[in-house]
Design an enzyme around this catalytic site. Structure first.
Site, PDB file in Angstrom:
ATOM      1  N   ARG A   1      -8.325   0.012  10.443  1.00 52.08           N
ATOM      2  CA  ARG A   1      -7.408  -0.135  11.574  1.00 52.08           C
ATOM      3  C   ARG A   1      -7.941   0.529  12.839  1.00 52.08           C
ATOM      4  O   ARG A   1      -7.537   0.189  13.948  1.00 52.08           O
ATOM      5  CB  ARG A   1      -6.040   0.477  11.219  1.00 52.08           C
ATOM      6  CG  ARG A   1      -5.045  -0.486  10.668  1.00 52.08           C
ATOM      7  CD  ARG A   1      -4.517  -1.477  11.705  1.00 52.08           C
ATOM      8  NE  ARG A   1      -3.321  -0.979  12.377  1.00 52.08           N
ATOM      9  CZ  ARG A   1      -3.200  -0.837  13.668  1.00 52.08           C
ATOM     10  NH1 ARG A   1      -4.210  -1.121  14.460  1.00 52.08           N
ATOM     11  NH2 ARG A   1      -2.079  -0.407  14.201  1.00 52.08           N
TER      12      ARG A   1
ATOM     13  N   TYR B   1      14.851  -9.910  14.746  1.00 48.05           N
ATOM     14  CA  TYR B   1      13.706  -9.532  15.602  1.00 48.05           C
ATOM     15  C   TYR B   1      13.632 -10.426  16.836  1.00 48.05           C
ATOM     16  O   TYR B   1      13.411  -9.949  17.951  1.00 48.05           O
ATOM     17  CB  TYR B   1      12.390  -9.614  14.825  1.00 48.05           C
ATOM     18  CG  TYR B   1      12.166  -8.421  13.923  1.00 48.05           C
ATOM     19  CD1 TYR B   1      11.857  -7.176  14.454  1.00 48.05           C
ATOM     20  CD2 TYR B   1      12.281  -8.535  12.546  1.00 48.05           C
ATOM     21  CE1 TYR B   1      11.663  -6.081  13.635  1.00 48.05           C
ATOM     22  CE2 TYR B   1      12.086  -7.440  11.714  1.00 48.05           C
ATOM     23  CZ  TYR B   1      11.782  -6.215  12.274  1.00 48.05           C
ATOM     24  OH  TYR B   1      11.599  -5.130  11.467  1.00 48.05           O
TER      25      TYR B   1
ATOM     26  N   ARG C   1       4.778  -2.412   1.148  1.00 45.44           N
ATOM     27  CA  ARG C   1       3.703  -1.889   2.008  1.00 45.44           C
ATOM     28  C   ARG C   1       2.731  -1.080   1.164  1.00 45.44           C
ATOM     29  O   ARG C   1       2.400   0.052   1.503  1.00 45.44           O
ATOM     30  CB  ARG C   1       4.286  -1.040   3.137  1.00 45.44           C
ATOM     31  CG  ARG C   1       4.745  -1.869   4.330  1.00 45.44           C
ATOM     32  CD  ARG C   1       5.444  -1.023   5.363  1.00 45.44           C
ATOM     33  NE  ARG C   1       6.859  -1.296   5.384  1.00 45.44           N
ATOM     34  CZ  ARG C   1       7.792  -0.413   5.748  1.00 45.44           C
ATOM     35  NH1 ARG C   1       7.464   0.797   6.098  1.00 45.44           N
ATOM     36  NH2 ARG C   1       9.055  -0.762   5.750  1.00 45.44           N
TER      37      ARG C   1
ATOM     38  N   ARG D   1      -1.022   2.422   6.200  1.00 46.66           N
ATOM     39  CA  ARG D   1      -1.579   3.615   6.854  1.00 46.66           C
ATOM     40  C   ARG D   1      -1.677   4.853   5.977  1.00 46.66           C
ATOM     41  O   ARG D   1      -2.354   5.804   6.341  1.00 46.66           O
ATOM     42  CB  ARG D   1      -0.762   3.922   8.114  1.00 46.66           C
ATOM     43  CG  ARG D   1      -1.003   2.935   9.227  1.00 46.66           C
ATOM     44  CD  ARG D   1       0.088   2.984  10.265  1.00 46.66           C
ATOM     45  NE  ARG D   1       1.334   2.530   9.680  1.00 46.66           N
ATOM     46  CZ  ARG D   1       2.465   2.370  10.367  1.00 46.66           C
ATOM     47  NH1 ARG D   1       2.513   2.669  11.637  1.00 46.66           N
ATOM     48  NH2 ARG D   1       3.549   1.935   9.769  1.00 46.66           N
TER      49      ARG D   1
ATOM     50  N   ASP E   1       1.995 -10.335   7.935  1.00 43.10           N
ATOM     51  CA  ASP E   1       3.228  -9.729   8.429  1.00 43.10           C
ATOM     52  C   ASP E   1       4.324 -10.767   8.516  1.00 43.10           C
ATOM     53  O   ASP E   1       4.079 -11.942   8.774  1.00 43.10           O
ATOM     54  CB  ASP E   1       3.041  -9.041   9.784  1.00 43.10           C
ATOM     55  CG  ASP E   1       4.207  -8.108  10.060  1.00 43.10           C
ATOM     56  OD1 ASP E   1       4.192  -6.968   9.563  1.00 43.10           O
ATOM     57  OD2 ASP E   1       5.174  -8.543  10.723  1.00 43.10           O
TER      58      ASP E   1
HETATM   59  O1  CP3 Z   1       3.175  -4.614   1.351  1.00 43.72           O
HETATM   60  C1  CP3 Z   1       2.017  -4.932   1.719  1.00 43.72           C
HETATM   61  O2  CP3 Z   1       1.012  -4.290   1.395  1.00 43.72           O
HETATM   62  C2  CP3 Z   1       1.840  -6.223   2.487  1.00 43.72           C
HETATM   63  C3  CP3 Z   1       1.819  -6.133   3.891  1.00 43.72           C
HETATM   64  C4  CP3 Z   1       3.067  -6.261   4.727  1.00 43.72           C
HETATM   65  C5  CP3 Z   1       3.067  -5.889   6.097  1.00 43.72           C
HETATM   66  N1  CP3 Z   1       4.262  -6.239   6.647  1.00 43.72           N
HETATM   67  C6  CP3 Z   1       1.947  -5.255   6.827  1.00 43.72           C
HETATM   68  C7  CP3 Z   1       2.281  -4.308   7.900  1.00 43.72           C
HETATM   69  C8  CP3 Z   1       4.324  -6.795   4.449  1.00 43.72           C
HETATM   70  C9  CP3 Z   1       4.883  -7.313   3.137  1.00 43.72           C
HETATM   71  C10 CP3 Z   1       5.069  -6.789   5.675  1.00 43.72           C
HETATM   72  C11 CP3 Z   1       6.436  -7.323   5.808  1.00 43.72           C
HETATM   73  C12 CP3 Z   1       7.252  -6.892   6.942  1.00 43.72           C
HETATM   74  N2  CP3 Z   1       6.878  -6.767   8.252  1.00 43.72           N
HETATM   75  C13 CP3 Z   1       8.627  -6.629   6.849  1.00 43.72           C
HETATM   76  C14 CP3 Z   1       9.458  -6.770   5.596  1.00 43.72           C
HETATM   77  C15 CP3 Z   1       9.224  -5.659   4.673  1.00 43.72           C
HETATM   78  C16 CP3 Z   1       9.978  -4.422   5.040  1.00 43.72           C
HETATM   79  O3  CP3 Z   1       9.319  -3.407   5.257  1.00 43.72           O
HETATM   80  O4  CP3 Z   1      11.204  -4.474   5.060  1.00 43.72           O
HETATM   81  C17 CP3 Z   1       9.072  -6.281   8.133  1.00 43.72           C
HETATM   82  C18 CP3 Z   1      10.472  -5.882   8.512  1.00 43.72           C
HETATM   83  C19 CP3 Z   1       7.964  -6.383   9.021  1.00 43.72           C
HETATM   84  C20 CP3 Z   1       7.923  -6.177  10.493  1.00 43.72           C
HETATM   85  C21 CP3 Z   1       7.061  -5.042  10.875  1.00 43.72           C
HETATM   86  N3  CP3 Z   1       5.686  -5.015  10.728  1.00 43.72           N
HETATM   87  C22 CP3 Z   1       7.447  -3.812  11.443  1.00 43.72           C
HETATM   88  C23 CP3 Z   1       8.880  -3.425  11.740  1.00 43.72           C
HETATM   89  C24 CP3 Z   1       6.287  -3.060  11.637  1.00 43.72           C
HETATM   90  C25 CP3 Z   1       6.147  -1.710  12.307  1.00 43.72           C
HETATM   91  C26 CP3 Z   1       6.672  -0.651  11.447  1.00 43.72           C
HETATM   92  C27 CP3 Z   1       5.767   0.524  11.350  1.00 43.72           C
HETATM   93  O5  CP3 Z   1       5.854   1.170  10.300  1.00 43.72           O
HETATM   94  O6  CP3 Z   1       4.996   0.794  12.288  1.00 43.72           O
HETATM   95  C28 CP3 Z   1       5.203  -3.802  11.146  1.00 43.72           C
HETATM   96  C29 CP3 Z   1       3.805  -3.370  11.119  1.00 43.72           C
HETATM   97  C30 CP3 Z   1       3.109  -3.457   9.802  1.00 43.72           C
HETATM   98  N4  CP3 Z   1       3.043  -4.562   9.017  1.00 43.72           N
HETATM   99  C31 CP3 Z   1       2.342  -2.425   9.195  1.00 43.72           C
HETATM  100  C32 CP3 Z   1       1.812  -2.953   8.014  1.00 43.72           C
HETATM  101  C33 CP3 Z   1       0.895  -2.276   7.022  1.00 43.72           C
HETATM  102  C34 CP3 Z   1       2.113  -1.017   9.799  1.00 43.72           C
HETATM  103  C35 CP3 Z   1       0.989  -1.156  10.506  1.00 43.72           C
HETATM  104  C36 CP3 Z   1      -0.105  -0.792  11.301  1.00 43.72           C
HETATM  105  O7  CP3 Z   1       0.076  -0.530  12.498  1.00 43.72           O
HETATM  106  O8  CP3 Z   1      -1.236  -0.820  10.777  1.00 43.72           O
END
Ligand code: CP3
Length: 318
Positions: free
Chosen positions: A15, A128, A2, A6, A51
């Site tokens: 965002r 999920y 990530r 944020r 994502d």
């Molecule tokens: O790393 C990067 O810069 C690339 C972007 C990326 C995102 N999701 C964007 C995102 C990557 C590689 C992912 C993968 C992802 N998504 C995983 C595997 C990686 C890990 O963290 O284990 C998983 C489990 C997800 C599923 C997911 N997406 C969840 C559980 C959430 C909510 C969690 C939270 O922190 O709110 C997301 C949202 C998400 N995907 C965000 C980002 C930057 C947070 C987002 C926002 O609301 O802007």
């Protein structure tokens, strides 16, 4: 881990005007966000902004991101009949915007740093789809796994087939490495991992390896699974901070590279402790070739961006 997100003001600014899914679905926005950390931090690779859950929608499992709660799957997969309804998808038809984003990124990056594509492993995606969102116990996932093993394996087969092809499509579009995230696999012990997850993950990793690009295989809470994860595949195994890096590398084997494993919450603490943590990871890597310095999991939203800047800089210096 990530690296876009944020904790960066430029991400929060975008965002405020677009939902996460809008960013993922519009190549010009996804490109912009992917480049934000590349432009600000001394990092050695870009990771596609997308994502893990995007493939669920074309497989007939729609979801949204609820404010502050993470993903919400509208009709979770709970039975063999639900599994039968899960569809295959063809990434080039169903997720063309992801592939377009990759093509534009390769142009925009102009070889500055390589671009990593990614997708989820079957266990993590299934968790999920079945739980309907995040989970602590994975009770429903395991109830289906143990209770209806045929349905479980069919569901994982569907994910494996679709995701294998999705990763190949990402490489064809220009991804120069791919990472398979099995983020929640640490919920299983080694015997269950071998029985219920490994064969499906292997199928994805084999398909990714057949493209010739380096393949990274990541999970968290995997201290007891590392040998089995290495068996499943991956040129690089990603590990979290719960196991010392040298110990993890010994379990993985010295024929593989390792990625990790600084605790991301160290970025919330004092600087000396952060630098001591980074030095410790590097000391344990012992200058052996094949270590990718990284966090053990994602950067938290409350992380001060200047600490991340400093960490990337210091890791190179060290
Ligand atoms: O790393 C990067 O810069 C690339 C972007 C990326 C995102 N999701 C964007 C995102 C990557 C590689 C992912 C993968 C992802 N998504 C995983 C595997 C990686 C890990 O963290 O284990 C998983 C489990 C997800 C599923 C997911 N997406 C969840 C559980 C959430 C909510 C969690 C939270 O922190 O709110 C997301 C949202 C998400 N995907 C965000 C980002 C930057 C947070 C987002 C926002 O609301 O802007």
């Amino acid at each position: 881990m990530r690296q876009a997100g944020r904790y960066m003001a430029e991400y929060r600014e975008l965002r405020a005007r677009h939902t996460l899914l809008e960013i993922c679905r519009h190549p010009e926005l996804a490109v912009e966000v992917t480049l934000q950390p590349v432009n600000r931090l001394e990092i050695d690779a870009a990771i596609l902004f997308s994502d893990l859950l995007l493939p669920l929608e074309p497989m007939g499992i729609p979801f949204t991101f609820a404010k502050g709660e993470g993903p919400v799957i509208h009709e979770p997969v709970r039975s063999a009949a639900d599994v039968d309804r899960v569809r295959q998808f063809e990434a080039r038809d169903a997720l063309p915007h992801v592939l377009t984003t990759i093509r534009i990124l390769r142009r925009e990056l102009e070889g500055r740093v390589p671009l990593i594509g990614f997708a989820g492993a079957p266990f993590t995606l299934a968790s999920y789809a079945i739980e309907g969102g995040a989970s602590r116990s994975y009770a429903r996932t395991k109830a289906l796994m143990y209770g209806e093993p045929t349905a479980w394996h069919l569901l994982c087969d569907k994910f494996a087939a679709a995701i294998a092809d999705y990763l190949v499509a990402q490489v064809e579009a220009g991804a120069q490495a791919v990472q398979v995230f099995d983020s929640w696999i640490g919920a299983l012990g080694p015997a269950d991992y071998r029985e219920f997850a490994l064969p499906h993950t292997r199928r994805i990793l084999d398909a990714a390896a057949s493209t010739g690009v380096p393949v990274l295989h990541f999970g968290t809470g995997t201290a007891t699974l590392l040998e089995a994860m290495a068996e499943a595949g991956g040129d690089v195994i990603g590990v979290d901070w719960r196991i010392p890096l040298d110990e993890a590398w010994e379990r993985i084997g010295d024929d593989r590279a390792i990625q990790g494993n600084l605790d991301p919450t160290l970025l919330l603490g004092p600087i000396d402790r952060l630098l001591e943590g980074a030095s410790d990871v590097l000391r344990r890597a012992g200058n052996r070739p094949g270590h990718i310095f990284n966090l053990g999991h994602g950067i938290l939203p409350e992380t001060p961006v200047d600490k991340v800047e400093m960490l990337a800089h210091m890791a190179h210096r060290l």
